[in-house]
Scaffold this motif. Structure first.
Motif, PDB file in Angstrom:
ATOM      1  N   SER A 215      20.355 -33.095 -11.843  1.00 35.97           N
ATOM      2  CA  SER A 215      21.386 -33.665 -12.854  1.00 35.97           C
ATOM      3  C   SER A 215      21.253 -35.189 -12.837  1.00 35.97           C
ATOM      4  O   SER A 215      20.565 -35.807 -11.644  1.00 35.97           O
ATOM      5  CB  SER A 215      22.906 -33.410 -12.785  1.00 35.97           C
ATOM      6  OG  SER A 215      23.356 -33.805 -11.635  1.00 35.97           O
TER       7      SER A 215
ATOM      8  N   SER B  15      22.827 -33.911  -8.735  1.00 29.38           N
ATOM      9  CA  SER B  15      23.099 -32.666  -8.277  1.00 29.38           C
ATOM     10  C   SER B  15      21.863 -31.644  -8.523  1.00 29.38           C
ATOM     11  O   SER B  15      21.647 -31.340  -9.460  1.00 29.38           O
ATOM     12  CB  SER B  15      24.308 -32.069  -9.119  1.00 29.38           C
ATOM     13  OG  SER B  15      25.251 -32.606  -8.731  1.00 29.38           O
TER      14      SER B  15
ATOM     15  N   VAL C  36      23.860 -25.273  -5.399  1.00 25.90           N
ATOM     16  CA  VAL C  36      24.060 -26.708  -6.009  1.00 25.90           C
ATOM     17  C   VAL C  36      24.297 -27.600  -4.753  1.00 25.90           C
ATOM     18  O   VAL C  36      24.975 -27.646  -3.905  1.00 25.90           O
ATOM     19  CB  VAL C  36      25.165 -26.996  -6.853  1.00 25.90           C
ATOM     20  CG1 VAL C  36      25.268 -28.485  -7.456  1.00 25.90           C
ATOM     21  CG2 VAL C  36      25.166 -26.155  -7.806  1.00 25.90           C
TER      22      VAL C  36
ATOM     23  N   ASP D  68      23.813 -31.595  -2.967  1.00 26.58           N
ATOM     24  CA  ASP D  68      23.879 -33.183  -3.053  1.00 26.58           C
ATOM     25  C   ASP D  68      22.561 -33.536  -2.903  1.00 26.58           C
ATOM     26  O   ASP D  68      21.879 -33.480  -1.867  1.00 26.58           O
ATOM     27  CB  ASP D  68      24.693 -33.648  -2.165  1.00 26.58           C
ATOM     28  CG  ASP D  68      24.852 -34.998  -2.332  1.00 26.58           C
ATOM     29  OD1 ASP D  68      24.050 -35.673  -2.644  1.00 26.58           O
ATOM     30  OD2 ASP D  68      26.031 -35.558  -2.047  1.00 26.58           O
TER      31      ASP D  68
ATOM     32  N   ARG E 198      26.855 -28.309  -2.333  1.00 29.20           N
ATOM     33  CA  ARG E 198      28.312 -28.461  -2.912  1.00 29.20           C
ATOM     34  C   ARG E 198      29.007 -27.262  -3.588  1.00 29.20           C
ATOM     35  O   ARG E 198      29.946 -27.263  -3.450  1.00 29.20           O
ATOM     36  CB  ARG E 198      28.010 -29.577  -3.988  1.00 29.20           C
ATOM     37  CG  ARG E 198      27.376 -30.800  -3.710  1.00 29.20           C
ATOM     38  CD  ARG E 198      27.172 -31.674  -4.848  1.00 29.20           C
ATOM     39  NE  ARG E 198      27.096 -33.268  -4.860  1.00 29.20           N
ATOM     40  CZ  ARG E 198      26.409 -33.927  -5.552  1.00 29.20           C
ATOM     41  NH1 ARG E 198      26.336 -33.599  -6.761  1.00 29.20           N
ATOM     42  NH2 ARG E 198      26.683 -35.356  -5.354  1.00 29.20           N
TER      43      ARG E 198
ATOM     44  N   GLN F 178      27.682 -31.756 -16.412  1.00 30.22           N
ATOM     45  CA  GLN F 178      27.792 -31.116 -15.265  1.00 30.22           C
ATOM     46  C   GLN F 178      27.838 -29.586 -15.302  1.00 30.22           C
ATOM     47  O   GLN F 178      28.251 -28.910 -14.293  1.00 30.22           O
ATOM     48  CB  GLN F 178      29.192 -31.586 -14.759  1.00 30.22           C
ATOM     49  CG  GLN F 178      29.362 -32.881 -14.283  1.00 30.22           C
ATOM     50  CD  GLN F 178      28.498 -33.134 -13.160  1.00 30.22           C
ATOM     51  OE1 GLN F 178      28.432 -32.360 -11.928  1.00 30.22           O
ATOM     52  NE2 GLN F 178      27.856 -33.971 -12.968  1.00 30.22           N
TER      53      GLN F 178
ATOM     54  N   LEU G 138      28.474 -26.991 -12.024  1.00 32.41           N
ATOM     55  CA  LEU G 138      27.798 -27.848 -10.761  1.00 32.41           C
ATOM     56  C   LEU G 138      28.996 -28.318  -9.795  1.00 32.41           C
ATOM     57  O   LEU G 138      28.411 -28.425  -8.598  1.00 32.41           O
ATOM     58  CB  LEU G 138      27.122 -28.826 -11.246  1.00 32.41           C
ATOM     59  CG  LEU G 138      25.727 -28.453 -12.274  1.00 32.41           C
ATOM     60  CD1 LEU G 138      25.021 -29.726 -12.519  1.00 32.41           C
ATOM     61  CD2 LEU G 138      24.764 -27.384 -11.746  1.00 32.41           C
ATOM     62  N   GLU G 139      30.150 -28.377 -10.091  1.00 26.98           N
ATOM     63  CA  GLU G 139      31.223 -28.829  -9.230  1.00 26.98           C
ATOM     64  C   GLU G 139      31.621 -27.595  -8.339  1.00 26.98           C
ATOM     65  O   GLU G 139      32.038 -27.593  -7.313  1.00 26.98           O
ATOM     66  CB  GLU G 139      32.356 -29.434  -9.619  1.00 26.98           C
ATOM     67  CG  GLU G 139      31.881 -30.741 -10.382  1.00 26.98           C
ATOM     68  CD  GLU G 139      31.481 -31.622  -9.481  1.00 26.98           C
ATOM     69  OE1 GLU G 139      31.919 -31.843  -8.299  1.00 26.98           O
ATOM     70  OE2 GLU G 139      30.714 -32.377  -9.730  1.00 26.98           O
TER      71      GLU G 139
END
Length: 337
Positions: free
Chosen positions: A85, A89, A105, A107, A114, A146, A199-200
């Motif tokens: 991204s 990410s 995912v 970092d 993540r 995201q 993605l979070e």
């Protein structure tokens, strides 16, 4: 077969049979700083990083500094970079909960995980996939903001058909004919699906296939109607900013001189020698980064076999700045019977 037994074999199996379609072939350049060079090679130009898989039995994703080739980090749980991204990410296939295949995912700056998102792959599909070269698992990812959109599909191996009972009884020397393998079990339907991943958090939501984007793969080296004033075939860079053409050479140690042009202005910006007529590439700050398949190179008067690799070349001199061996990510079909 217990899940814990098939997963290590399945993980190694992915090295040869997972086909990852470049996300840049799915949408127009929504994120011009992030793109896929080839399956398993993801570029984050805005952060000067390239993510690849090392060519070893223990699959691992490494991050490279794009101007020097320096390895910045390594993650042994991540086995297949898919997309990245604008917020750095990185989506990758990998090991989730030690013995499940899923999406990690990472970092992009540190390689730390993540979020995790297990894939719901049926156990029978994984069991059938365990022998190297049998079956095929396709995975493709694109990122919007995201949210990452993943398509995966498992195609079972082609089953062997046995001869009808009594076929050999009337043949001479029937006892010398080897016994035919019995048909292998196969799935009635090819399992797969579309999922959207936060993605979070790693949270998944199912996507209606009718509403999913076109995931048709692009050709490896598609000819483009570009810069018509330049003769011969021309190819677009992975990020869509440059064009490559070629000239045949005579009396040289290489077959072609590859010419690189700015797509917008048509200005020639560099050239380099090559023995193949096309290589996937992109240009960044006076360097061209390209992928080369296995090749032989003359070193101290002897031909030395070189592995599949990324290379960064100086566009002014054509000299190699750095090189990094990479694993084979592309599915090339099942082995011959």
């Amino acid at each position: 077969m217990p899940q814990a037994n098939w997963f290590p074999r399945f993980r190694l199996f992915l090295l040869g049979v997972l086909c990852v379609v470049p996300s840049s072939s799915l949408f127009a350049q929504e994120q011009p700083g992030q793109f896929v060079l080839t399956p398993g090679v993801v570029v984050d130009r805005s952060a000067n990083r390239i993510f690849v898989v090392e060519p070893s039995d223990a699959l691992a994703t490494v991050a490279l500094q794009s101007n020097t080739g320096e390895v910045l980090w390594k993650n042994e749980s991540a086995t297949r970079p898919l997309s990245i991204s604008a917020g750095h990410s990185l989506m990758s296939l990998g090991s989730v909960d030690a013995n499940r295949l899923g999406v990690l995912v990472l970092d992009g700056d540190t390689g730390k995980v993540r979020a995790e998102s297990p894939l719901n792959i049926p156990p029978e599909a994984a069991t059938l996939a365990a022998p190297l070269g049998e079956g095929r698992l396709d995975a493709t990812a694109v990122i919007r903001g995201q949210r990452g959109l993943l398509r995966w599909n498992y195609t079972p191996p082609v089953t062997k058909q046995g001869l009808p009972p009594g076929t050999l009884s009337g043949l001479p020397n029937a006892e010398l004919i080897p016994e035919v393998a019995q048909p292998q079990p196969a799935l009635n339907d090819n399992p797969g699906g579309f999922v959207e991943i936060d993605l979070e958090t790693g949270e998944q939501s199912v996507v209606d296939p009718a509403a999913a984007p076109n995931f048709a793969p692009a050709n490896d080296a598609p000819e483009q109607p570009l810069l018509p004033e330049i003769p011969g075939p021309k190819y677009l860079s992975a990020d869509g900013r440059h064009v490559m053409a070629r000239e045949r050479t005579k009396g040289e140690s290489h077959r072609f001189m590859m010419l690189v042009f700015d797509k917008q202005s048509g200005e020639a910006i560099g050239k380099f020698p090559s023995n193949v007529s096309y290589v996937p590439f992109y240009v960044d700050e006076g360097r061209i980064v390209l992928q080369k398949e296995e090749f032989a190179e003359a070193i101290d008067g002897q031909l030395v076999k070189q592995p599949r690799q990324l290379q960064a070349l100086d566009l002014n001199s054509g000299e190699v700045i750095w090189r990094q061996p990479i694993a084979e990510m592309k599915f090339r079909g099942p082995p011959p019977p």
